[in-house]
Design a protein around this motif. Structure first.
Motif, mmCIF file in Angstrom:
data_model
loop_
_atom_site.group_PDB
_atom_site.id
_atom_site.type_symbol
_atom_site.label_atom_id
_atom_site.label_comp_id
_atom_site.label_asym_id
_atom_site.label_seq_id
_atom_site.Cartn_x
_atom_site.Cartn_y
_atom_site.Cartn_z
ATOM 1 N N VAL A 57 11.959 3.575 0.935
ATOM 2 C CA VAL A 57 11.504 2.187 0.943
ATOM 3 C C VAL A 57 10.118 2.081 0.304
ATOM 4 C CG1 VAL A 57 10.841 0.268 2.449
ATOM 5 C CG2 VAL A 57 12.942 1.542 2.902
ATOM 6 N N VAL A 58 9.277 3.058 0.613
ATOM 7 C CA VAL A 58 7.942 3.086 0.012
ATOM 8 C C VAL A 58 8.064 3.371 -1.490
ATOM 9 C CG1 VAL A 58 5.711 4.285 0.007
ATOM 10 C CG2 VAL A 58 6.831 3.742 2.184
ATOM 11 N N ALA A 59 9.003 4.246 -1.848
ATOM 12 C CA ALA A 59 9.211 4.577 -3.263
ATOM 13 C C ALA A 59 9.702 3.348 -4.029
ATOM 14 C CB ALA A 59 10.208 5.727 -3.388
ATOM 15 N N LEU A 60 10.651 2.627 -3.442
ATOM 16 C CA LEU A 60 11.150 1.408 -4.093
ATOM 17 C C LEU A 60 10.021 0.421 -4.303
ATOM 18 C CD1 LEU A 60 14.468 -0.052 -2.621
ATOM 19 C CD2 LEU A 60 13.946 0.553 -4.999
ATOM 20 N N ASN A 61 9.150 0.345 -3.320
ATOM 21 C CA ASN A 61 8.024 -0.569 -3.414
ATOM 22 C C ASN A 61 7.151 -0.234 -4.621
ATOM 23 O OD1 ASN A 61 4.991 -1.025 -2.808
ATOM 24 N ND2 ASN A 61 6.029 -2.560 -1.571
ATOM 25 N N LEU A 62 6.884 1.045 -4.777
ATOM 26 C CA LEU A 62 5.995 1.448 -5.877
ATOM 27 C C LEU A 62 6.669 1.174 -7.228
ATOM 28 C CD1 LEU A 62 3.223 2.697 -6.478
ATOM 29 C CD2 LEU A 62 4.290 4.958 -6.384
ATOM 30 N N ALA A 63 7.975 1.398 -7.273
ATOM 31 C CA ALA A 63 8.687 1.167 -8.526
ATOM 32 C C ALA A 63 8.697 -0.319 -8.894
ATOM 33 C CB ALA A 63 10.116 1.696 -8.403
ATOM 34 N N LEU A 64 8.826 -1.174 -7.897
ATOM 35 C CA LEU A 64 9.069 -2.596 -8.165
ATOM 36 C C LEU A 64 7.896 -3.519 -7.846
ATOM 37 C CD1 LEU A 64 12.712 -2.713 -6.758
ATOM 38 C CD2 LEU A 64 12.068 -3.204 -9.123
ATOM 39 N N MET A 65 6.770 -2.965 -7.413
ATOM 40 C CA MET A 65 5.645 -3.820 -6.979
ATOM 41 C C MET A 65 5.309 -4.861 -8.041
ATOM 42 S SD MET A 65 2.570 -1.075 -7.411
ATOM 43 C CE MET A 65 2.562 -0.014 -8.874
ATOM 44 N N SER A 66 5.133 -6.084 -7.578
ATOM 45 C CA SER A 66 4.847 -7.133 -8.550
ATOM 46 C C SER A 66 3.567 -7.890 -8.222
ATOM 47 C CB SER A 66 6.015 -8.113 -8.614
ATOM 48 O OG SER A 66 6.185 -8.719 -7.360
ATOM 49 N N GLY A 67 2.947 -7.574 -7.107
ATOM 50 C CA GLY A 67 1.709 -8.268 -6.774
ATOM 51 C C GLY A 67 1.085 -7.680 -5.534
ATOM 52 N N GLY A 68 0.118 -8.428 -5.003
ATOM 53 C CA GLY A 68 -0.607 -7.948 -3.841
ATOM 54 C C GLY A 68 -2.086 -8.084 -4.107
ATOM 55 N N VAL A 69 -2.854 -7.403 -3.292
ATOM 56 C CA VAL A 69 -4.289 -7.569 -3.433
ATOM 57 C C VAL A 69 -4.999 -6.225 -3.279
ATOM 58 C CG1 VAL A 69 -4.548 -8.142 -0.977
ATOM 59 C CG2 VAL A 69 -6.259 -8.943 -2.593
ATOM 60 N N GLY A 70 -6.037 -6.050 -4.035
ATOM 61 C CA GLY A 70 -6.870 -4.860 -3.897
ATOM 62 C C GLY A 70 -8.204 -5.297 -3.321
ATOM 63 N N LEU A 71 -8.654 -4.585 -2.296
ATOM 64 C CA LEU A 71 -9.886 -4.986 -1.617
ATOM 65 C C LEU A 71 -10.736 -3.746 -1.407
ATOM 66 C CD1 LEU A 71 -11.287 -7.368 -0.010
ATOM 67 C CD2 LEU A 71 -10.031 -6.537 1.984
ATOM 68 N N ARG A 72 -11.997 -3.858 -1.766
ATOM 69 C CA ARG A 72 -12.871 -2.697 -1.593
ATOM 70 C C ARG A 72 -14.192 -3.132 -0.975
ATOM 71 N NH1 ARG A 72 -16.429 -0.115 -6.207
ATOM 72 N NH2 ARG A 72 -17.010 1.886 -5.262
ATOM 73 N N LEU A 73 -14.572 -2.427 0.059
ATOM 74 C CA LEU A 73 -15.904 -2.621 0.607
ATOM 75 C C LEU A 73 -16.706 -1.377 0.252
ATOM 76 C CD1 LEU A 73 -15.617 -4.169 4.198
ATOM 77 C CD2 LEU A 73 -15.640 -5.292 1.975
ATOM 78 N N ALA A 74 -17.744 -1.575 -0.514
ATOM 79 C CA ALA A 74 -18.557 -0.431 -0.925
ATOM 80 C C ALA A 74 -19.358 0.082 0.267
ATOM 81 C CB ALA A 74 -19.478 -0.843 -2.064
ATOM 82 N N LYS A 75 -19.962 1.217 0.071
ATOM 83 C CA LYS A 75 -20.728 1.899 1.114
ATOM 84 C C LYS A 75 -21.616 0.936 1.925
ATOM 85 C CE LYS A 75 -23.896 5.788 1.587
ATOM 86 N NZ LYS A 75 -24.582 6.902 0.922
ATOM 87 N N GLY A 76 -21.422 0.980 3.223
ATOM 88 C CA GLY A 76 -22.299 0.212 4.123
ATOM 89 C C GLY A 76 -22.031 -1.277 4.231
ATOM 90 N N VAL A 77 -21.072 -1.782 3.469
ATOM 91 C CA VAL A 77 -20.852 -3.236 3.492
ATOM 92 C C VAL A 77 -20.051 -3.662 4.721
ATOM 93 C CG1 VAL A 77 -19.648 -5.148 2.324
ATOM 94 C CG2 VAL A 77 -20.966 -3.483 0.985
#
Lengths: 450, 249
Positions: free
Chosen positions: A156-176
């Motif tokens: 299921v995780v593999a299928l997700n990676l093959a077919l992913m079409s969106g989502g969000v990337g979020l990063r909090l840098a050091k100390g934030v």
């Protein structure tokens, strides 16, 4: 591309590969070798494994091969108008109104018109749309996507990676750290029947901290098959309070996996609250990769009718001196079925590990079912690990006590169920959220205690 | 007035009450005494409406109303209150939440307006203080981790909040030291009044030094074997229940 030779057992099993073949050139990041490589490897892995079925131990109680009879077409973002009233209706006013930075994902697309991207950036977070990042990734995302505790062996995780079409990337840098939670809202089911396949990445770097709510609800009753993955890295001395709310429509298939790794002295606390979907499986794969970290995962699921809700956890203690706690509560009525699988693996050398889990079910009918499977695999000798599981009915003596105080039977039962669920809900740190979910469980019961 | 006529009750197919008759006028306190197994607690549970206690014959009326036709919460609304011998512990339900749910349910059923939150809190604190209940206790889950004395005081607190007209106290003295017994008894005595009837069930005479009854009934083998004034309790203290079927210790 050449796919490996695998005799697919069902039409649906084959159909997911066909989806990929047909969609490949139109998926985000097409033509970008980095993305093409990720997808190709993932679809290969899926094609080798096929849909999981009951003879695969980890899927014993949730046989996707028999339950998924088709692969719905991939969701296509249409930019459909979504009003505030619809959002409030889908999630409930308390959840929708939660003071938070909103990131709204509809039909797999991060909707800039509905999200508070500017506010989130101003507060010090980096945030990207995965669809855009697959075309033109920031460095940090490219380094991590598909690589955090990656679980290539989960189809299921593999299928997700093959077919992913969106989502969000979020990063909090050091100390934030942010002044309020981030609320990622997934809203679907308002248009055509579809597969909604999203992948998100959350990086919390050294010493940073975040409250993150991921919620899933429906705009309508249209059938959807959701496959979402969130990859999470909690850096050294960083902390994440992570809550999931699942109240999708009764036609939905909901397959959501959190894959995460915890660095040294990290603190991860999660809560999952589920009342929706026809078929749901919530997976958490967690790996301790740095010493001195702690993980506390709890949840409550309330199911009725013919709903099937599976919670499967795999916690890998790869290093010494980490603590894991799991507590899940299931309330099951009618013919509903709850599944809890909790596996703790303690690697050789992961001394001073402290791991405990507990799953408890309250069965409100003779025909409800709870399947609980704790597993411990311990390869170190100086550890404290334990698990427990109970299932039972409402205690008639307690019920009588409440009724004898004038509380009518229906309300007395609800109060006891609420108390049972409350033991888990209490573990939510964020107070407005804790209250909102406590209210949500009262609503499920059809009562109010105000 | 409570009128119990020819009451027969079976539990798990065993006959426990075998033709019990009892009349308790409003404003009076009657003690029910008797050896173990004579049916004292069964009587308490039957009056409160516990499941599994099957009335096979007889009647119970309270102020002319057929109590046996009501479910437990309706009986509470009609004024019946049972102080339990072993109060239940309910993790996950805060004592204050429970008190509020109970008080409001009863008021609603009686057609009285619900108390506002500040009024309710003031009312509870006042009653709790009289019973020497630590306010901190009210924030804890119901009866969880309470001592025996705290649990019994909590029962009396509930009793005073729900304003019952028929109080049934089942072995309220069990597990109490003398100080706790005195506090509980004072709480009970404060509730005595012309409109309130009380049935005090006890194995020992000791409690009746503090809650002095108008009448004493001795139960034996599911019936009232003997009735008398308060002096009957003192007599039993001397002679024991030997004549009522219990071997002398």
């Amino acid at each position: 591309m050449e796919l490996p030779v695998k005799q697919f057992q069902t039409r649906a099993e084959q159909a997911f590969v066909d989806l990929f073949t047909a969609a490949e050139q139109g998926l985000p990041g097409a033509g970008n070798p980095w993305v093409a490589d990720l997808r190709a490897k993932a679809i290969d892995a899926y094609a080798t494994l096929g849909l999981p079925h009951r003879r695969v131990e980890a899927w014993k109680y949730t046989d996707l091969r028999s339950k998924l009879t088709e692969a719905l077409p991939l969701a296509r973002p249409t930019g459909v108008a979504v009003s505030e009233a619809e959002i409030a209706h889908a999630f409930g006013a308390d959840i929708a109104g939660l003071e938070a930075y909103r990131l709204v994902i509809v039909e797999g697309e991060l909707r800039t018109d509905l999200s508070d991207l500017a506010g989130l950036k101003a507060a010090g977070a980096e945030v990207v749309s995965i669809a855009e990042a697959l075309q033109k990734p920031p460095r940090w995302l490219k380094d991590e996507l598909g690589k955090i505790n990656s679980q290539e062996r989960d189809p299921v995780v593999a299928l997700n990676l093959a077919l992913m079409s969106g989502g969000v990337g979020l990063r909090l840098a050091k100390g934030v750290s942010l002044d309020k939670p981030v609320h990622v809202m997934h809203l679907d089911g308002g248009s055509e029947p579809s597969s909604v396949i999203t992948r998100s990445v959350v990086l919390i770097e050294e010493g940073a901290s975040l409250d993150l709510l991921e919620s899933y609800a429906s705009l309508g009753d249209t059938e959807i098959q959701r496959n979402a993955v969130t990859e999470i890295e909690v850096g050294p001395k960083a902390s994440l309070n992570h809550v999931k709310l699942q109240k999708e429509s009764g036609t939905a298939v909901h397959l959501v996996s959190w894959v995460l790794k915890l660095d040294a002295d990290a603190n991860y606390k999660a809560f999952q609250f589920s009342t929706g979907a026809a078929l749901s499986r919530s997976q958490i794969y967690a790996a301790f990769t740095g010493e001195g970290s702690s993980l506390d995962v709890s949840g409550a699921l309330l199911m009725r009718g013919h709903q099937h809700c599976d919670t499967t956890l795999l916690v890998e203690h790869r290093v010494p001196r980490c603590v894991s706690r799991e507590l899940f509560k299931a309330v099951l009525d009618n013919e509903a079925r709850g599944v809890f699988q909790g596996k703790i693996i303690v690697s050789p050398g992961a001394q001073k590990t402290d791991g405990k889990q507990m799953a408890q079910a309250l069965l409100l009918s003779e025909t409800a079912e709870f399947d609980s499977k704790p597993e411990l695999e311990i390869f170190a000798d100086d550890v404290v690990c334990g698990h427990g599981s109970t299932s039972g009915q409402i205690d008639e003596d307690l019920l009588f006590y409440l009724e004898s105080r004038g509380i009518p039977g229906v309300q007395a039962r609800a109060l006891l169920i609420q108390a049972f669920v409350g033991e888990a809900v209490e573990r939510i740190e964020h107070e407005p959220l804790r209250e909102a979910l406590s209210k949500a469980s009262a609503e499920w019961l059809g009562v109010s205690f105000d | 007035m409570l009128e119990i006529k020819n009451l027969h009750v079976t539990v798990d197919g065993r006959d426990i009450l075998k033709g019990l008759d009892l009349t308790l006028p409003a404003g009076q306190v009657h003690a029910i005494m008797g050896p173990n197994g004579s049916g004292k607690s069964t009587l308490a549970y039957v009056l409160a409406g516990k499941e599994g206690y099957d009335v096979t014959a007889g009647s119970v009326t309270w102020k002319g109303q057929d109590l046996l036709a009501l479910d437990p919460s309706e009986r509470a609304a009609a004024g019946v209150f049972l102080a339990f011998q072993y109060p239940m512990e309910i993790p996950g339900v805060a004592t204050m939440t429970f008190l509020r749910a109970a008080a409001n349910a009863v008021r609603k059923a009686r057609g009285e307006p619900e108390l506002s939150t500040p009024d309710f809190l003031r009312f509870v604190r006042e009653k709790a203080a009289a019973l020497k209940i630590d306010p901190e206790m009210l924030r804890r889950p119901l009866n969880v981790g309470f001592s025996g004395g705290e649990k019994k005081r909590n029962e009396i607190l509930q009793m005073s909040l729900l304003d019952p007209s028929l109080c049934v106290l089942d072995e309220t003295d069990s597990g109490l030291d003398i100080d706790a017994l005195r506090i509980v008894a004072e709480g009970v005595n404060a509730l005595r009044g012309p409109d309130r009837a009380m049935l005090v069930i006890t194995h020992y005479q000791r409690l009746l030094d503090y809650i002095v009854p108008d009448r004493v009934h001795v139960l034996s083998d599911g019936r009232v074997a003997r009735s008398g004034g308060p002096e009957l309790a003192l007599e039993l203290e001397q002679t024991g229940y030997a004549e009522f079927g219990e071997a002398a210790a």
